[in-house]
Write an enzyme that holds these catalytic residues in place. Structure first.
Site, PDB file in Angstrom:
ATOM      1  N   GLU A 158      -5.716   6.214   3.282  1.00 41.12           N
ATOM      2  CA  GLU A 158      -4.495   6.562   3.380  1.00 41.12           C
ATOM      3  C   GLU A 158      -3.370   6.284   2.782  1.00 41.12           C
ATOM      4  OE1 GLU A 158      -2.688   9.230   6.014  1.00 41.12           O
ATOM      5  OE2 GLU A 158      -1.422   8.183   4.615  1.00 41.12           O
ATOM      6  N   PHE A 159      -2.420   6.799   2.499  1.00 46.03           N
ATOM      7  CA  PHE A 159      -1.431   6.413   1.053  1.00 46.03           C
ATOM      8  C   PHE A 159      -0.243   6.084   1.466  1.00 46.03           C
ATOM      9  CE2 PHE A 159      -5.356   8.632  -0.767  1.00 46.03           C
ATOM     10  CZ  PHE A 159      -5.231   8.082  -2.004  1.00 46.03           C
ATOM     11  N   LEU A 160       0.306   5.725   2.755  1.00 48.15           N
ATOM     12  CA  LEU A 160       1.545   5.766   3.730  1.00 48.15           C
ATOM     13  C   LEU A 160       2.207   4.994   2.672  1.00 48.15           C
ATOM     14  CD1 LEU A 160       2.115   4.457   6.438  1.00 48.15           C
ATOM     15  CD2 LEU A 160       0.597   6.500   7.003  1.00 48.15           C
ATOM     16  N   THR A 171      -7.764  -2.844   9.341  1.00 47.60           N
ATOM     17  CA  THR A 171      -9.150  -3.801   8.329  1.00 47.60           C
ATOM     18  C   THR A 171      -8.504  -5.290   8.303  1.00 47.60           C
ATOM     19  OG1 THR A 171      -8.638  -2.672   6.923  1.00 47.60           O
ATOM     20  CG2 THR A 171     -10.385  -1.879   8.179  1.00 47.60           C
ATOM     21  N   GLY A 224       4.452  -8.402   0.030  1.00 50.02           N
ATOM     22  CA  GLY A 224       3.676  -9.276   1.135  1.00 50.02           C
ATOM     23  C   GLY A 224       3.527  -7.971   2.075  1.00 50.02           C
ATOM     24  N   ASN A 228      -4.035   0.042  -4.699  1.00 47.09           N
ATOM     25  CA  ASN A 228      -3.147  -1.076  -4.476  1.00 47.09           C
ATOM     26  C   ASN A 228      -3.399  -2.183  -4.679  1.00 47.09           C
ATOM     27  OD1 ASN A 228      -1.718   0.062  -2.475  1.00 47.09           O
ATOM     28  ND2 ASN A 228      -3.095  -1.115  -0.045  1.00 47.09           N
ATOM     29  N   CYS A 264      -0.400  -4.285   3.682  1.00 50.50           N
ATOM     30  CA  CYS A 264      -1.876  -4.387   3.183  1.00 50.50           C
ATOM     31  C   CYS A 264      -2.285  -4.699   1.477  1.00 50.50           C
ATOM     32  CB  CYS A 264      -1.289  -2.656   2.336  1.00 50.50           C
ATOM     33  SG  CYS A 264      -1.162  -1.449   3.935  1.00 50.50           S
ATOM     34  N   ALA A 302      11.039  -7.299 -10.185  1.00 51.39           N
ATOM     35  CA  ALA A 302      10.482  -8.550 -10.289  1.00 51.39           C
ATOM     36  C   ALA A 302      11.705  -9.137  -8.811  1.00 51.39           C
ATOM     37  CB  ALA A 302      11.253  -9.447 -11.129  1.00 51.39           C
ATOM     38  N   LEU A 320       8.154  -2.032 -10.809  1.00 50.81           N
ATOM     39  CA  LEU A 320       8.858  -2.841 -11.811  1.00 50.81           C
ATOM     40  C   LEU A 320       9.905  -3.335 -11.225  1.00 50.81           C
ATOM     41  CD1 LEU A 320       7.993  -1.706 -15.196  1.00 50.81           C
ATOM     42  CD2 LEU A 320       6.906  -2.883 -14.676  1.00 50.81           C
TER      43      LEU A 320
HETATM   44  C1  UDX Z   1       1.544   0.087   0.302  1.00 51.05           C
HETATM   45  C2  UDX Z   1       1.428   1.052  -0.507  1.00 51.05           C
HETATM   46  O1  UDX Z   1       2.437   1.627  -1.505  1.00 51.05           O
HETATM   47  C3  UDX Z   1       0.335   2.075  -0.147  1.00 51.05           C
HETATM   48  O2  UDX Z   1       0.139   3.599  -0.750  1.00 51.05           O
HETATM   49  C4  UDX Z   1      -0.032   2.175   1.376  1.00 51.05           C
HETATM   50  O3  UDX Z   1      -0.746   2.964   1.743  1.00 51.05           O
HETATM   51  C5  UDX Z   1      -0.432   0.507   1.955  1.00 51.05           C
HETATM   52  O4  UDX Z   1       0.135  -0.271   0.923  1.00 51.05           O
HETATM   53  P1  UDX Z   1       3.332  -1.025   1.783  1.00 51.05           P
HETATM   54  O5  UDX Z   1       2.426  -2.370   2.522  1.00 51.05           O
HETATM   55  O6  UDX Z   1       4.052   0.228   2.581  1.00 51.05           O
HETATM   56  O7  UDX Z   1       2.905  -0.052   0.836  1.00 51.05           O
HETATM   57  O8  UDX Z   1       4.648  -1.188   0.859  1.00 51.05           O
HETATM   58  P2  UDX Z   1       4.892  -0.848  -0.717  1.00 51.05           P
HETATM   59  O9  UDX Z   1       6.276  -0.278  -0.875  1.00 51.05           O
HETATM   60  O10 UDX Z   1       4.092  -0.468  -1.633  1.00 51.05           O
HETATM   61  O11 UDX Z   1       5.862  -2.709  -0.791  1.00 51.05           O
HETATM   62  C6  UDX Z   1       4.889  -3.443  -1.098  1.00 51.05           C
HETATM   63  C7  UDX Z   1       5.422  -4.913  -1.141  1.00 51.05           C
HETATM   64  O12 UDX Z   1       5.187  -5.149  -2.923  1.00 51.05           O
HETATM   65  C8  UDX Z   1       6.410  -5.500  -0.274  1.00 51.05           C
HETATM   66  O13 UDX Z   1       6.419  -6.432  -0.095  1.00 51.05           O
HETATM   67  C9  UDX Z   1       7.637  -4.824  -2.045  1.00 51.05           C
HETATM   68  O14 UDX Z   1       8.830  -6.411  -1.242  1.00 51.05           O
HETATM   69  C10 UDX Z   1       6.749  -5.108  -2.687  1.00 51.05           C
HETATM   70  N1  UDX Z   1       7.908  -4.403  -4.171  1.00 51.05           N
HETATM   71  C11 UDX Z   1       7.280  -3.643  -4.574  1.00 51.05           C
HETATM   72  C12 UDX Z   1       7.941  -5.523  -4.764  1.00 51.05           C
HETATM   73  O15 UDX Z   1       8.069  -6.674  -5.025  1.00 51.05           O
HETATM   74  N2  UDX Z   1       8.282  -4.949  -6.654  1.00 51.05           N
HETATM   75  C13 UDX Z   1       8.264  -3.211  -6.339  1.00 51.05           C
HETATM   76  O16 UDX Z   1       8.192  -3.152  -7.319  1.00 51.05           O
HETATM   77  C14 UDX Z   1       8.185  -3.182  -5.041  1.00 51.05           C
END
Ligand code: UDX
Length: 437
Positions: free
Chosen positions: A148-150, A85, A261, A212, A264, A256, A254
């Site tokens: 789904e939360f993967l 989506t 990106g 999210n 999702c 920084a 947390l």
């Molecule tokens: C996310 C959700 O975590 C997941 O539950 C949902 O199903 C799909 O979207 P994902 O997109 O795989 O998963 O990545 P995620 O691990 O959440 O990280 C997202 C972004 O945040 C990444 O670019 C990561 O580098 C950034 N991030 C994450 C940070 O900048 N700081 C953090 O502390 C954690």
């Protein structure tokens, strides 16, 4: 149980392989012949640790097939909707064309008692519209929203051992039977004690986007703190460690840096705001605009730091970028901070060399004008500044002393706060990071 999975991308391919691993008979349906052919040969069309192994095991069992012929789903009892989506071009709203076309395909083949389990992330209210369409054709078929939360990179583990299982459905005579069917699908994780929450369709849809939105807010919160740390002379990493010890806050999400990106978080918070506006409550989610803005400012700030490192102008300066994927353990470059920063530096005249252990092919397709090299060593040769933008283990464990001999100037900007500043400084590097003055 015989199960069909519509959409064999990140979500569907992993889901299909994992359901087979759990003992079911699964057919994965996708419209892209190339993906179906690759999956049928046991090759995932994207990098996901653990997926090739579980895919191979599932295919060898003879209980997993992939096809573009949707009629293969006709004898399945449960149909999972796992299509994308994406953000609508030029708009914040989610593009629901793939969800709608999966339902269009399914409608003529639904049997009494079938369960349509929606896993795609959709704007609240979508599932009710789909349920109306299904009820008009097959009144005893049940639409359940089962988000789904993967996380990419941990998708197999997250699918087999989820934090929670959510079912959302209408109150109906057939609802209890649908719960029983899904409980059979998820018998193994439920037996492991995974919490299961049953509610209405709208709540189930919102669980995903609210989760999210919260995660994105947490990241932008610490990134806003990092801006303050910069001007106040504080250290955002220590700050995160200290506030994270409060159990009500927690240390996760947390970190920084250059921000979030991927496929999702960015599009989900925008679609959430768009849906809130449609529902007449735009004001309530306006804070997500700021979450988005803080996140985007990280990229601008990183380019500023690189420009400062080059003495005020990037024109003709050699810059090395470590990382192209939006996060480690993934080759996904959708909305990747690393690539948008690289492209911006190049637009400002820098000669940018980008490397990544797995994402270079994808990056080259989207940003063909950037210069890609295979290794960190090749990227840094002659560089006047090095930017670490994706915290792959390979980069976190680089030997700063060895790299110092390859660069023109030993200047590193740690965009993920993942390096040990003392170690790099001891090897002769100038170390900079956001929020660690
Ligand atoms: C996310 C959700 O975590 C997941 O539950 C949902 O199903 C799909 O979207 P994902 O997109 O795989 O998963 O990545 P995620 O691990 O959440 O990280 C997202 C972004 O945040 C990444 O670019 C990561 O580098 C950034 N991030 C994450 C940070 O900048 N700081 C953090 O502390 C954690």
């Amino acid at each position: 149980m015989k199960i069909s999975v519509f959409g064999c991308g990140y979500l569907g391919a992993v889901h299909a392989a994992c359901l087979t691993h759990l003992g079911h008979e699964v057919v994965g349906v996708d419209v892209v012949q190339e993906h179906v052919d690759a999956l049928a040969r046991g090759r995932a069309p994207f990098y996901e640790p653990g997926l090739p192994e579980i895919l191979e095991e599932a295919l060898a069992s003879g209980r997993l097939t992939f096809t573009t012929d949707a009629s293969a789903a006709a004898d399945a009892r449960v149909h999972f909707i796992c299509v994308g989506t994406p953000q609508t071009p030029g708009d914040n709203a989610a593009d629901l064309q793939y969800v709608n076309s999966a339902i269009d395909t399914l409608l003529p083949m639904l049997k009494p008692g079938d369960v349509i389990a929606g896993k795609s992330t959709v704007p609240v209210g979508t599932a009710a519209l789909l349920a109306d369409r299904v009820a008009a054709v097959q009144p005893t078929a049940e639409v359940v929203w089962n988000p789904e939360f993967l996380r990419e990179g941990l998708a197999v583990q997250d699918t087999l051992h989820p934090d929670r299982i959510v079912y959302g459905m209408r109150t109906s005579d057939t609802a209890a039977a649908a719960v029983a069917v899904l409980d059979e699908v998820y018998a193994a994780p439920l037996a492991d004690g995974t919490p299961r929450i049953v509610g209405d369709l709208a709540t189930a849809e919102m669980v995903k986007v609210a989760a999210n939105a919260f995660l994105a807010t947490k990241i932008s919160f610490i990134n806003a703190m990092s801006e303050l740390c910069d001007v106040a002379g504080a250290d955002v990493t220590l700050l995160a460690d200290a506030i994270g010890l409060d159990k009500r806050i927690g240390r996760q999400f947390l970190n920084a840096g250059v921000g979030f990106g991927g496929g999702c978080l960015p599009k989900d918070i925008r679609a959430f705001m768009s849906r809130a506006a449609e529902l007449g409550v735009a004001q309530e989610l306006r804070f997500l605009q700021e979450v988005d803005a803080v996140n985007m400012r990280r990229r601008v700030r990183m380019v500023e730091l690189a420009r400062e490192a080059c003495g005020g102008s990037l024109t003709g300066r050699r810059v090395a970028v470590l990382g192209a994927a939006f996060k480690p353990l993934s080759d996904d470059i959708r909305d990747s901070p690393a690539l948008s920063i690289s492209a911006q530096m190049q637009l400002q005249g820098a000669l940018v060399k980008v490397t990544d252990p797995h994402a270079i092919d994808n990056a080259r397709k989207k940003w063909p004008d950037l210069d890609y090299v295979a290794t960190a060593e090749e990227a840094v040769v002659g560089a006047e500044v090095v930017l670490l933008l994706t915290e792959w283990e390979d980069y976190v464990t680089l030997d700063p002393a060895a790299l110092a001999g390859l660069v023109e100037a030993p200047y590193i900007i740690d965009g993920r706060n993942c390096l040990d500043p003392e170690r790099w400084r001891a090897a002769g590097w100038r170390y900079r990071a956001i929020g660690r003055s």
